[in-house]
Design an enzyme around this catalytic site. Sequence first.
Site, mmCIF file in Angstrom:
data_model
loop_
_atom_site.group_PDB
_atom_site.id
_atom_site.type_symbol
_atom_site.label_atom_id
_atom_site.label_comp_id
_atom_site.label_asym_id
_atom_site.label_seq_id
_atom_site.Cartn_x
_atom_site.Cartn_y
_atom_site.Cartn_z
ATOM 1 C CE LYS A 54 -20.558 37.470 -26.546
ATOM 2 N NZ LYS A 54 -21.441 38.475 -26.442
ATOM 3 C CD GLN A 98 -24.121 39.982 -23.843
ATOM 4 O OE1 GLN A 98 -23.161 40.058 -23.785
ATOM 5 N NE2 GLN A 98 -25.614 39.864 -24.787
ATOM 6 C CG ASP A 121 -18.755 44.289 -27.865
ATOM 7 O OD1 ASP A 121 -18.836 43.237 -28.496
ATOM 8 O OD2 ASP A 121 -19.367 44.405 -26.929
HETATM 9 N N1 GUN Z 1 -25.553 41.823 -27.481
HETATM 10 C C1 GUN Z 1 -25.668 41.091 -28.333
HETATM 11 N N2 GUN Z 1 -24.817 41.379 -28.961
HETATM 12 C C2 GUN Z 1 -24.002 41.753 -28.378
HETATM 13 C C3 GUN Z 1 -22.292 42.010 -28.797
HETATM 14 O O1 GUN Z 1 -21.698 41.879 -29.781
HETATM 15 N N3 GUN Z 1 -21.750 42.458 -27.805
HETATM 16 C C4 GUN Z 1 -22.465 43.369 -26.436
HETATM 17 N N4 GUN Z 1 -21.758 44.129 -25.995
HETATM 18 N N5 GUN Z 1 -23.717 42.815 -26.630
HETATM 19 C C5 GUN Z 1 -24.347 42.262 -27.363
#
Ligand code: GUN
Length: 285
Positions: A54, A98, A121
């Site tokens: 990311k 995350q 998100d």
């Molecule tokens: N962990 C795995 N996929 C995601 C996601 O799309 N967002 C977040 N915040 N954590 C994740």
Amino acid sequence: MAASIIDGKQIAADVRAEVAAEVKKMQAAGGPTPGLAVVLVGEDPASQVYVNNKDKACQEVGFNSFKHELPADTSEEDLLALVEELNGREDVHGILVQLPLPGHIDAERVLMAISPDKDVDGFHPMNVGRLAVGAPVFVSCTPAGVIELLKRSGAELEGADAVVVGRSNIVGKPVALLLLQENCTVTICHSRTKDLAAVCRGADVLVAAVGVPEMIKGDWVKEGATVIDVGINRTDDGLVGDVEFEAAAERARAITPVPGGVGPMTIAMLLKNTLLAAELASRDR
Ligand code: GUN
């Protein structure tokens, strides 16, 4: 007739290039540089890879990326304090904490603490509710990626019979709401669905998000359907989706591969959401 393969990698690259172009335009017009804060608690190796991806993707499109890596024993209070600080920062337009979080932290409470205006998100109940009432702002990245793939692969959505297999809060339900928003007639299937095969055979658009390797059989796919496979299942034969790919591809008009379909879209949609957050923030000022 063999299906065309929907190239998620290429489509994600197209989306990222569009975001990068928008960033340049925004900056040229005196607007802000979009900023994304990503918060990782602990040292889960998979999460570390996601967070680094990311961070890299942000830099490639010209965003500011703020990576916060906290020790596994960080208290809920300290994490909430960081979220509050990020909520108040003008150079941070999107916040992503995350998941999964360590067991001693109430993830629900943390996600609720993120300002809905920075919730790129799309997990905050405010944004889930906006989607439910047909006024989406931030839609979570995997469901948004599914719709983007459908549109860019030329699927006709207006009036289409869409079947979503799986009713999770993170994929099945939001995908169904988005398809409804596109004027599909939507059926959501799950473990209690009677005659799943028959329901799938009626689908012009079939989205599989169950997490069971190759559960959707090739002969459940209607001739000419568009098939989006959200499943990523590790098996002895490597990564496979929720759809029996080869057999399904003989009948479908277009189908996503696993890997290389939905997967690459999620970060691209996160960038799109962060760009939108920056645009909305600059409009309000
Ligand atoms: N962990 C795995 N996929 C995601 C996601 O799309 N967002 C977040 N915040 N954590 C994740």
